[in-house]
Scaffold this active site. Sequence first.
Site, PDB file in Angstrom:
ATOM      1  N   LYS A  53       0.839  -1.203   0.000  1.00  0.00           N
ATOM      2  CA  LYS A  53       0.000   0.000   0.000  1.00  0.00           C
ATOM      3  C   LYS A  53       0.872   1.251   0.000  1.00  0.00           C
ATOM      4  CE  LYS A  53      -3.902  -2.353   2.141  1.00  0.00           C
ATOM      5  NZ  LYS A  53      -4.618  -2.774   3.345  1.00  0.00           N
ATOM      6  N   GLN A  97      -4.385  -1.383   9.576  1.00  0.00           N
ATOM      7  CA  GLN A  97      -4.339  -2.707   8.940  1.00  0.00           C
ATOM      8  C   GLN A  97      -4.946  -3.762   9.860  1.00  0.00           C
ATOM      9  OE1 GLN A  97      -3.502  -3.334   5.798  1.00  0.00           O
ATOM     10  NE2 GLN A  97      -3.778  -5.530   5.982  1.00  0.00           N
ATOM     11  N   ASP A 120     -10.796   3.664   4.197  1.00  0.00           N
ATOM     12  CA  ASP A 120     -10.967   2.202   4.151  1.00  0.00           C
ATOM     13  C   ASP A 120     -12.460   1.856   4.043  1.00  0.00           C
ATOM     14  OD1 ASP A 120      -9.503  -0.107   4.144  1.00  0.00           O
ATOM     15  OD2 ASP A 120      -9.405  -0.320   6.327  1.00  0.00           O
TER      16      ASP A 120
END
Length: 295
Positions: A53, A97, A120
């Site tokens: 990412k 994460q 997200d």
Amino acid sequence: MAAQIIDGKQVAAGIRAELKDEVAKLKERGVTPGLGVILVGDDPASVSYVTGKERACGEVGIYSDHNHLPAESSQADLKRVIDRLNADPKVHGILVQLPLPKHLKESEAIFAIDPSKDVDGIHPVSVGKMVTGERAFLSCTPHGVIQLLVRSGVKIEGSHVVIVGRSNLVGRPLANMLTQKKATGNATVTMCHTRTKDLARYTRQADILVAAVGQPKTITVDMVRDGAVVIDVGVTRVEDSTKKAGFRLVGDVDFDAVKEKASLITPVPGGVGPMTITMLLYNTVESAKQAAGLV
Ligand code: GUN
């Protein structure tokens, strides 16, 4: 006839090229999109995802603020980092994460993210807005699946999509997005899960079959209708001494057999994975534009 392989890397590269141009134009106006990334612990798969990412951010010109916390960090330690990123005007998006180490509450961490920075798409405010059809950051993997379908010329409207897996990150939001009253929705969705009886009875009815379980070979060839579009979201590391890393990545679908029956199919790796990262970049750029009052 063998299926056409959907090349997620190629589709993702096209979107990333568009984003790179957009970021360059934003920078000319004094706006640099920024993503705050938080990784707790050293789970090898998570380390690899986060590295991917951040590398992708660099490639399109997005600034990334890297935060690697020790595995034994407390909920308060994690909250302090989220609060700092919430308050930092250089940061337009925050990614925690998942999964977090077992002693930490994921929901508490997610709730702590400022919804305006939830690139997200997993904060309850984002999910609620998405479900009710308001403008919201869309969760990256399901959004990536939809973009893969659209950009591969698959008609979603009116089709029967069978989703296997009901996670908050993939199955549940994807079902909601696909039933929205718009061109990228208007599908009829059947949601299957671990308690579904006679799974094959449902999967065989799918025009578009999405597997998001995390169990290799969940979808065997007898479970797929001739000519179906098959999207494999699963990623499992399987030991493989012939590989330098000592493992290879496999999806949920018995790819070699199913590709002979499907019309279109995504590989693992190189299918959905690159799209997930790309939609995170997309949301971060959108968030920066919103913060600057440009949209
Ligand atoms: N872990 C695996 N996929 C995801 C994702 O899309 N978002 C976050 N935050 N963690 C993940």
